[in-house]
Write a protein that holds these residues in place. Sequence first.
Motif, PDB file in Angstrom:
ATOM      1  N   GLU A   1       0.914  -1.230  -0.124  1.00  0.00           N
ATOM      2  CA  GLU A   1       0.222  -0.169  -0.086  1.00  0.00           C
ATOM      3  C   GLU A   1       0.740   1.476   0.110  1.00  0.00           C
ATOM      4  O   GLU A   1       0.418   2.367  -0.388  1.00  0.00           O
ATOM      5  CB  GLU A   1      -1.006   0.083   1.082  1.00  0.00           C
ATOM      6  N   ILE A   2       1.955   1.122   0.294  1.00  0.00           N
ATOM      7  CA  ILE A   2       3.067   2.164   0.427  1.00  0.00           C
ATOM      8  C   ILE A   2       4.445   1.928   0.045  1.00  0.00           C
ATOM      9  O   ILE A   2       4.715   0.850   0.359  1.00  0.00           O
ATOM     10  CB  ILE A   2       3.167   2.722   2.217  1.00  0.00           C
ATOM     11  N   MET A   3       4.907   2.741  -0.655  1.00  0.00           N
ATOM     12  CA  MET A   3       6.293   2.789  -0.847  1.00  0.00           C
ATOM     13  C   MET A   3       7.203   3.740  -0.268  1.00  0.00           C
ATOM     14  O   MET A   3       6.861   4.956   0.228  1.00  0.00           O
ATOM     15  CB  MET A   3       6.741   2.731  -2.546  1.00  0.00           C
ATOM     16  N   ARG A   4       8.309   3.325   0.433  1.00  0.00           N
ATOM     17  CA  ARG A   4       8.846   4.126   1.295  1.00  0.00           C
ATOM     18  C   ARG A   4      10.577   3.953   0.771  1.00  0.00           C
ATOM     19  O   ARG A   4      10.919   3.088   0.265  1.00  0.00           O
ATOM     20  CB  ARG A   4       8.805   3.562   2.725  1.00  0.00           C
ATOM     21  N   LEU A   5      11.190   5.082   1.062  1.00  0.00           N
ATOM     22  CA  LEU A   5      12.592   5.283   0.725  1.00  0.00           C
ATOM     23  C   LEU A   5      13.382   6.243   1.665  1.00  0.00           C
ATOM     24  O   LEU A   5      12.702   6.860   2.396  1.00  0.00           O
ATOM     25  CB  LEU A   5      12.698   5.651  -0.488  1.00  0.00           C
ATOM     26  N   GLU A   6      14.785   5.972   1.711  1.00  0.00           N
ATOM     27  CA  GLU A   6      15.435   6.876   2.493  1.00  0.00           C
ATOM     28  C   GLU A   6      16.480   7.665   1.481  1.00  0.00           C
ATOM     29  O   GLU A   6      17.064   7.099   0.774  1.00  0.00           O
ATOM     30  CB  GLU A   6      16.112   6.290   3.652  1.00  0.00           C
ATOM     31  N   VAL A   7      16.418   9.057   1.795  1.00  0.00           N
ATOM     32  CA  VAL A   7      17.498   9.792   0.708  1.00  0.00           C
ATOM     33  C   VAL A   7      18.464  10.678   1.506  1.00  0.00           C
ATOM     34  O   VAL A   7      17.950  11.227   2.651  1.00  0.00           O
ATOM     35  CB  VAL A   7      16.619  10.248  -0.217  1.00  0.00           C
ATOM     36  N   GLU A   8      19.347  11.038   1.220  1.00  0.00           N
ATOM     37  CA  GLU A   8      20.350  11.727   1.685  1.00  0.00           C
ATOM     38  C   GLU A   8      19.876  13.170   1.700  1.00  0.00           C
ATOM     39  O   GLU A   8      19.376  13.595   0.778  1.00  0.00           O
ATOM     40  CB  GLU A   8      21.839  11.633   0.879  1.00  0.00           C
ATOM     41  N   PRO A   9      20.041  13.934   2.876  1.00  0.00           N
ATOM     42  CA  PRO A   9      19.206  14.894   2.906  1.00  0.00           C
ATOM     43  C   PRO A   9      19.708  16.330   2.023  1.00  0.00           C
ATOM     44  O   PRO A   9      19.169  17.059   1.788  1.00  0.00           O
ATOM     45  CB  PRO A   9      19.431  15.696   4.542  1.00  0.00           C
TER      46      PRO A   9
ATOM     47  N   GLY B   1       9.569  11.851   7.906  1.00  0.00           N
ATOM     48  CA  GLY B   1      10.378  11.613   8.981  1.00  0.00           C
ATOM     49  C   GLY B   1      11.971  11.779   8.667  1.00  0.00           C
ATOM     50  O   GLY B   1      12.089  12.046   7.588  1.00  0.00           O
ATOM     51  N   ARG B   2      12.808  11.450   9.529  1.00  0.00           N
ATOM     52  CA  ARG B   2      14.254  11.706   9.391  1.00  0.00           C
ATOM     53  C   ARG B   2      14.742  10.182  10.058  1.00  0.00           C
ATOM     54  O   ARG B   2      14.390  10.024  11.407  1.00  0.00           O
ATOM     55  CB  ARG B   2      14.685  12.932   9.923  1.00  0.00           C
ATOM     56  N   ASN B   3      15.693   9.735   9.666  1.00  0.00           N
ATOM     57  CA  ASN B   3      16.754   8.714  10.439  1.00  0.00           C
ATOM     58  C   ASN B   3      17.919   9.580  10.735  1.00  0.00           C
ATOM     59  O   ASN B   3      18.759   9.713   9.655  1.00  0.00           O
ATOM     60  CB  ASN B   3      16.632   7.545   9.592  1.00  0.00           C
ATOM     61  N   GLU B   4      18.253   9.641  11.787  1.00  0.00           N
ATOM     62  CA  GLU B   4      19.590  10.536  12.194  1.00  0.00           C
ATOM     63  C   GLU B   4      20.909   9.657  11.925  1.00  0.00           C
ATOM     64  O   GLU B   4      21.868  10.137  11.665  1.00  0.00           O
ATOM     65  CB  GLU B   4      19.334  11.118  13.274  1.00  0.00           C
ATOM     66  N   TYR B   5      20.807   8.277  11.998  1.00  0.00           N
ATOM     67  CA  TYR B   5      21.864   7.566  12.370  1.00  0.00           C
ATOM     68  C   TYR B   5      22.166   6.547  11.361  1.00  0.00           C
ATOM     69  O   TYR B   5      23.199   6.014  10.954  1.00  0.00           O
ATOM     70  CB  TYR B   5      21.983   6.985  13.804  1.00  0.00           C
ATOM     71  N   SER B   6      21.228   5.744  10.899  1.00  0.00           N
ATOM     72  CA  SER B   6      21.329   4.557  10.063  1.00  0.00           C
ATOM     73  C   SER B   6      21.962   5.027   8.579  1.00  0.00           C
ATOM     74  O   SER B   6      22.973   4.824   7.919  1.00  0.00           O
ATOM     75  CB  SER B   6      20.489   3.688  10.156  1.00  0.00           C
TER      76      SER B   6
ATOM     77  N   ILE C   1      25.212   7.925   8.225  1.00  0.00           N
ATOM     78  CA  ILE C   1      24.774   9.413   7.488  1.00  0.00           C
ATOM     79  C   ILE C   1      23.160   9.484   7.592  1.00  0.00           C
ATOM     80  O   ILE C   1      22.487   8.569   7.370  1.00  0.00           O
ATOM     81  CB  ILE C   1      25.173   9.210   5.880  1.00  0.00           C
ATOM     82  N   PRO C   2      22.953  10.615   8.374  1.00  0.00           N
ATOM     83  CA  PRO C   2      21.466  10.838   8.251  1.00  0.00           C
ATOM     84  C   PRO C   2      20.721  10.691   6.938  1.00  0.00           C
ATOM     85  O   PRO C   2      21.267  10.644   5.961  1.00  0.00           O
ATOM     86  CB  PRO C   2      21.368  12.288   8.743  1.00  0.00           C
ATOM     87  N   ALA C   3      19.465  10.278   7.098  1.00  0.00           N
ATOM     88  CA  ALA C   3      18.713  10.020   5.839  1.00  0.00           C
ATOM     89  C   ALA C   3      17.287  10.532   6.141  1.00  0.00           C
ATOM     90  O   ALA C   3      16.795  10.674   7.206  1.00  0.00           O
ATOM     91  CB  ALA C   3      18.520   8.777   5.362  1.00  0.00           C
ATOM     92  N   LEU C   4      16.460  11.327   5.092  1.00  0.00           N
ATOM     93  CA  LEU C   4      15.217  11.687   5.113  1.00  0.00           C
ATOM     94  C   LEU C   4      14.658  10.472   4.581  1.00  0.00           C
ATOM     95  O   LEU C   4      14.758   9.869   4.035  1.00  0.00           O
ATOM     96  CB  LEU C   4      15.187  12.767   4.186  1.00  0.00           C
ATOM     97  N   ILE C   5      13.160  10.224   5.335  1.00  0.00           N
ATOM     98  CA  ILE C   5      12.432   9.237   5.056  1.00  0.00           C
ATOM     99  C   ILE C   5      11.196   9.658   4.162  1.00  0.00           C
ATOM    100  O   ILE C   5      10.537  10.821   4.693  1.00  0.00           O
ATOM    101  CB  ILE C   5      11.921   8.572   6.243  1.00  0.00           C
ATOM    102  N   PHE C   6      11.027   9.297   3.008  1.00  0.00           N
ATOM    103  CA  PHE C   6       9.744   9.672   2.213  1.00  0.00           C
ATOM    104  C   PHE C   6       8.977   8.463   2.009  1.00  0.00           C
ATOM    105  O   PHE C   6       9.169   7.598   1.953  1.00  0.00           O
ATOM    106  CB  PHE C   6      10.356  10.200   0.762  1.00  0.00           C
TER     107      PHE C   6
END
Length: 167
Positions: free
Chosen positions: A117-125, A143-148, A155-160
């Motif tokens: 139902e959802i596609m999620r990704l992490e991207v370099e800010p 959201g934001r993932n500060e550490y992984s 390296i932090p990542a933004l969650i989309f």
Amino acid sequence: MYFVRTAGEGDLEKVRALLVESFHATYDDLHGKTKVDELIAHLFPPSALKARLARKDAEFLVADDGRKIGGVGYAAMSQALTKTVMLHLLYVSPALQRQGIGRDIFAELETCFPDAEIMRLEVEPQNAAAIAFYQAHGFTEVGRNEYSGPGQSGIPALIFEKPLEGH
């Protein structure tokens, strides 16, 4: 003309070369060549690419013009989040960007997971081009993932996230 197809074992060497080229073009200015080399060694050893290819609840795609691979995409169902597919890789050769290859790979990946139902990704800010691409394709920051970051890189990542069609 590039056509999107499922990756095969014979593609993995070219896929890795594309990822090395893309990672250096994207991240050297942000993190330095040494850190990028470490990330590549950690994220893309041949054994890891081969394991991704073999995974049953995943899709590993390439854009191919018959001579070379111009782009790669990889997504897999999340092990932790229900009805969520994780977009792990979407890279286009730096020389071929802005020609629709990423869009075509992404469009195919969106259709490969009927139960998601959802596609999620992490991207370099600081990766403004990728963020703009994902926003143009319906993703919003959740959201934001500060550490992984990618592959526990530190390296932090933004969650989309993006809701998938039909849900």
